[in-house]
Scaffold this active site. Structure first.
Site, PDB file in Angstrom:
ATOM      1  N   LYS A   1      44.599  44.241  31.538  1.00  0.00           N
ATOM      2  CA  LYS A   1      45.204  43.564  32.864  1.00  0.00           C
ATOM      3  C   LYS A   1      46.901  43.734  32.555  1.00  0.00           C
ATOM      4  O   LYS A   1      47.636  43.670  33.387  1.00  0.00           O
ATOM      5  CB  LYS A   1      44.943  42.371  32.817  1.00  0.00           C
ATOM      6  CG  LYS A   1      43.155  42.229  33.188  1.00  0.00           C
ATOM      7  CD  LYS A   1      43.096  43.058  34.617  1.00  0.00           C
ATOM      8  CE  LYS A   1      41.639  43.012  34.983  1.00  0.00           C
ATOM      9  NZ  LYS A   1      41.196  43.722  36.099  1.00  0.00           N
TER      10      LYS A   1
ATOM     11  N   TYR B   1      40.490  43.087  27.219  1.00  0.00           N
ATOM     12  CA  TYR B   1      40.722  42.730  28.707  1.00  0.00           C
ATOM     13  C   TYR B   1      42.086  42.298  28.888  1.00  0.00           C
ATOM     14  O   TYR B   1      42.488  42.865  29.908  1.00  0.00           O
ATOM     15  CB  TYR B   1      39.608  41.729  29.019  1.00  0.00           C
ATOM     16  CG  TYR B   1      39.685  41.287  30.312  1.00  0.00           C
ATOM     17  CD1 TYR B   1      38.937  42.165  31.139  1.00  0.00           C
ATOM     18  CD2 TYR B   1      40.243  40.219  30.955  1.00  0.00           C
ATOM     19  CE1 TYR B   1      38.884  41.801  32.811  1.00  0.00           C
ATOM     20  CE2 TYR B   1      40.029  39.787  32.258  1.00  0.00           C
ATOM     21  CZ  TYR B   1      39.551  40.615  33.186  1.00  0.00           C
ATOM     22  OH  TYR B   1      39.500  40.240  34.457  1.00  0.00           O
TER      23      TYR B   1
ATOM     24  N   SER C   1      44.802  39.858  36.797  1.00  0.00           N
ATOM     25  CA  SER C   1      44.184  38.716  36.144  1.00  0.00           C
ATOM     26  C   SER C   1      45.122  37.822  35.525  1.00  0.00           C
ATOM     27  O   SER C   1      46.248  38.216  35.222  1.00  0.00           O
ATOM     28  CB  SER C   1      43.054  39.060  34.904  1.00  0.00           C
ATOM     29  OG  SER C   1      42.520  37.938  34.370  1.00  0.00           O
TER      30      SER C   1
HETATM   31  P1  NDP Z   1      31.745  42.083  39.220  1.00  0.00           P
HETATM   32  O1  NDP Z   1      31.326  42.447  37.967  1.00  0.00           O
HETATM   33  O2  NDP Z   1      30.972  40.921  40.013  1.00  0.00           O
HETATM   34  O3  NDP Z   1      31.837  43.265  40.207  1.00  0.00           O
HETATM   35  C1  NDP Z   1      32.672  44.504  39.527  1.00  0.00           C
HETATM   36  C2  NDP Z   1      32.375  45.650  40.616  1.00  0.00           C
HETATM   37  O4  NDP Z   1      32.850  46.772  39.767  1.00  0.00           O
HETATM   38  C3  NDP Z   1      30.688  45.995  40.421  1.00  0.00           C
HETATM   39  O5  NDP Z   1      30.519  46.277  41.852  1.00  0.00           O
HETATM   40  C4  NDP Z   1      30.620  47.183  39.237  1.00  0.00           C
HETATM   41  O6  NDP Z   1      29.529  47.764  39.491  1.00  0.00           O
HETATM   42  C5  NDP Z   1      31.831  47.830  39.789  1.00  0.00           C
HETATM   43  N1  NDP Z   1      32.378  48.480  38.578  1.00  0.00           N
HETATM   44  C6  NDP Z   1      32.563  48.305  37.212  1.00  0.00           C
HETATM   45  N2  NDP Z   1      32.484  49.300  36.505  1.00  0.00           N
HETATM   46  C7  NDP Z   1      32.638  50.655  37.396  1.00  0.00           C
HETATM   47  C8  NDP Z   1      32.764  51.890  37.070  1.00  0.00           C
HETATM   48  N3  NDP Z   1      33.026  52.529  35.919  1.00  0.00           N
HETATM   49  N4  NDP Z   1      32.637  52.718  38.319  1.00  0.00           N
HETATM   50  C9  NDP Z   1      32.302  52.101  39.593  1.00  0.00           C
HETATM   51  N5  NDP Z   1      32.354  51.052  39.753  1.00  0.00           N
HETATM   52  C10 NDP Z   1      32.487  50.066  38.743  1.00  0.00           C
HETATM   53  O7  NDP Z   1      33.258  41.604  39.118  1.00  0.00           O
HETATM   54  P2  NDP Z   1      34.528  40.808  39.760  1.00  0.00           P
HETATM   55  O8  NDP Z   1      34.151  40.677  41.172  1.00  0.00           O
HETATM   56  O9  NDP Z   1      34.400  39.340  39.185  1.00  0.00           O
HETATM   57  O10 NDP Z   1      35.799  41.516  39.232  1.00  0.00           O
HETATM   58  C11 NDP Z   1      36.343  42.244  40.362  1.00  0.00           C
HETATM   59  C12 NDP Z   1      37.893  42.441  39.737  1.00  0.00           C
HETATM   60  O11 NDP Z   1      38.316  41.204  39.658  1.00  0.00           O
HETATM   61  C13 NDP Z   1      37.831  43.049  37.973  1.00  0.00           C
HETATM   62  O12 NDP Z   1      39.025  43.999  38.021  1.00  0.00           O
HETATM   63  C14 NDP Z   1      38.099  41.906  37.233  1.00  0.00           C
HETATM   64  O13 NDP Z   1      38.790  42.279  36.199  1.00  0.00           O
HETATM   65  C15 NDP Z   1      39.128  41.134  38.278  1.00  0.00           C
HETATM   66  N6  NDP Z   1      39.155  39.536  37.881  1.00  0.00           N
HETATM   67  C16 NDP Z   1      37.930  38.916  37.881  1.00  0.00           C
HETATM   68  C17 NDP Z   1      38.121  37.561  37.705  1.00  0.00           C
HETATM   69  C18 NDP Z   1      36.852  36.602  37.628  1.00  0.00           C
HETATM   70  O14 NDP Z   1      36.819  35.634  36.918  1.00  0.00           O
HETATM   71  N7  NDP Z   1      35.525  37.117  38.034  1.00  0.00           N
HETATM   72  C19 NDP Z   1      39.190  36.874  37.456  1.00  0.00           C
HETATM   73  C20 NDP Z   1      40.242  37.872  37.320  1.00  0.00           C
HETATM   74  C21 NDP Z   1      40.201  39.053  37.680  1.00  0.00           C
HETATM   75  P3  NDP Z   1      28.368  47.685  38.275  1.00  0.00           P
HETATM   76  O15 NDP Z   1      28.013  46.278  38.924  1.00  0.00           O
HETATM   77  O16 NDP Z   1      27.471  48.685  39.121  1.00  0.00           O
HETATM   78  O17 NDP Z   1      28.719  47.815  36.859  1.00  0.00           O
END
Ligand code: NDP
Length: 244
Positions: A153, A149, A136
Site C-alpha cells: 500500500k 500488505y 489503506s
Molecule cells: P474483499 O476480499 O472483500 O474483495 C476483494 C475483491 O478483489 C474480491 O472480489 C477478490 O476476488 C478480488 N481479487 C483479489 N485478488 C484478485 C485477483 N488476483 N484477480 C482478480 N480479482 C481479485 O476485499 P475488500 O473489499 O475488503 O478490499 C478491497 C480493497 O480495499 C483492497 O485493495 C483492500 O486492500 C482495500 N482495503 C480494505 C480494507 C478493509 O478493511 N476491508 C481497509 C483498507 C483498504 P476473490 O474473492 O475471487 O479473490
C-alpha cells in the site's frame, strides 16, 4: 450535491465482493456503464443477476498476460477503480517469496498494468479521465503481521502520485482512498478477534470501523467532476486514525 455518471464508462477491479462490488453497483445506479473485473465467475454471475447492465470480465489480475488479453477489447473507459487486493498476514520472519510476489502482483503490479491499459485509451481519445487506487491506512502505519500488505500500500501511494504527475497533462486525474478497517471478507480474517478489533477501534478517534458505504461515497466523489482539481491526493477514510 448531485453526482451523476450518465454517459461514462467505468471499470472496477475486484468487483466480486466487498468494496469493489458495492462501488460497481453504485456507479451503475449513478448511470455509468460498468465493466466489473474479478477472478471468481460465481461472484460475477450474482453481480450481473443483481444488475444486468454490468459487463463481467473474469480474469486473475495477478497474471499480466491474461489481464492484457482479457481487457484488450474492453472499449473506452472514463473512470477506473483499482480496487482488487489481497492481504496475506504473516509475521515478518515467516514471509515467503510466494506471498510477497502474490501480494505485490495484485496490489501494485496489476493496478499499474490496468491503469496503463485504461490511460492509454484515455490519452488517445483526449477526453481525460479519473483513476482511483484503493489504498489503506496501512500505507502510513505499521501493523503487526502486515509487513507485506503495508509495503504494497505504501508502494501504491507513491504510484498514485507519480501517475498523477505524468497523466495530468492528458487531464487524467489519479487519487487514492485510504480506509481504516472495513469488515469485509478480507478484513474479517485479520480483525474478527474482538480483543484485536477493540484494540484497533480504541485508536480510531471516532471509535468505530468504517462501513463499505463510507468508502464508496469517497470513491464516487473522487471519480466525478466535483473533484475536478483534486489530483495526486490520498484521502483517509479512517475516523481520524492517521491524524492521531
Ligand atoms: P474483499 O476480499 O472483500 O474483495 C476483494 C475483491 O478483489 C474480491 O472480489 C477478490 O476476488 C478480488 N481479487 C483479489 N485478488 C484478485 C485477483 N488476483 N484477480 C482478480 N480479482 C481479485 O476485499 P475488500 O473489499 O475488503 O478490499 C478491497 C480493497 O480495499 C483492497 O485493495 C483492500 O486492500 C482495500 N482495503 C480494505 C480494507 C478493509 O478493511 N476491508 C481497509 C483498507 C483498504 P476473490 O474473492 O475471487 O479473490
Amino acid at each position: 450535491m448531485e453526482i451523476t455518471f450518465t454517459g461514462k464508462r467505468a471499470l472496477v477491479t475486484g468487483a466480486g465482493k466487498g468494496i469493489g462490488r458495492a462501488t460497481a453497483l453504485a456507479l451503475a445506479r449513478g448511470g455509468a456503464e460498468v465493466v466489473a473485473v474479478t477472478r471468481t465467475q460465481a461472484d460475477l454471475d450474482t453481480l450481473v443477476h443483481e444488475c444486468p447492465s454490468i459487463k463481467p470480465v473474469c480474469v486473475d489480475l495477478a497474471d499480466w498476460d491474461a489481464t492484457e488479453h482479457a481487457l484488450k477489447d474492453v472499449g473506452p473507459i472514463d473512470l477506473l477503480v483499482n480496487n482488487a487486493g489481497c492481504a496475506r498476514l504473516q509475521s515478518f520472519l515467516e514471509i515467503t517469496q510466494d506471498s510477497f510476489d502474490m501480494s505485490f502482483n495484485v496490489n501494485v503490479k496489476a493496478a499499474l498494468h490496468v491503469a496503463q491499459i485504461v490511460a492509454r485509451g484515455m490519452k488517445a481519445r483526449g477526453g481525460g479521465g479519473s483513476i482511483l487506487n484503493i489504498s489503506s491506512q496501512a500505507s502510513h502505519r505499521a501493523f503487526k503481521d502486515h509487513a507485506v500488505y503495508c509495503a504494497t500500500k505504501g508502494a501504491l501511494d507513491m504510484l498514485t502520485k507519480v501517475m498523477a504527475l505524468e497523466l495530468a497533462p492528458y487531464q487524467i486525474r489519479v487519487n487514492s482512498v485510504n480506509p481504516t478497517v472495513v469488515l469485509t471478507d478480507m478484513a474479517k480474517i485479520g480483525w474478527s478477534d474482538p480483543v484485536k478489533a477493540n484494540a484497533m477501534i480504541s485508536r480510531i478517534p471516532m471509535g468505530k470501523f468504517a462501513e463499505v458505504e463510507d468508502v464508496v461515497h469517497a470513491i464516487l466523489f473522487l471519480l466525478c467532476d466535483k473533484s475536478a482539481m483534486t489530483n495526486g491526493a490520498f484521502l483517509p477514510i479512517d475516523g481520524g486514525f492517521l491524524a492521531s
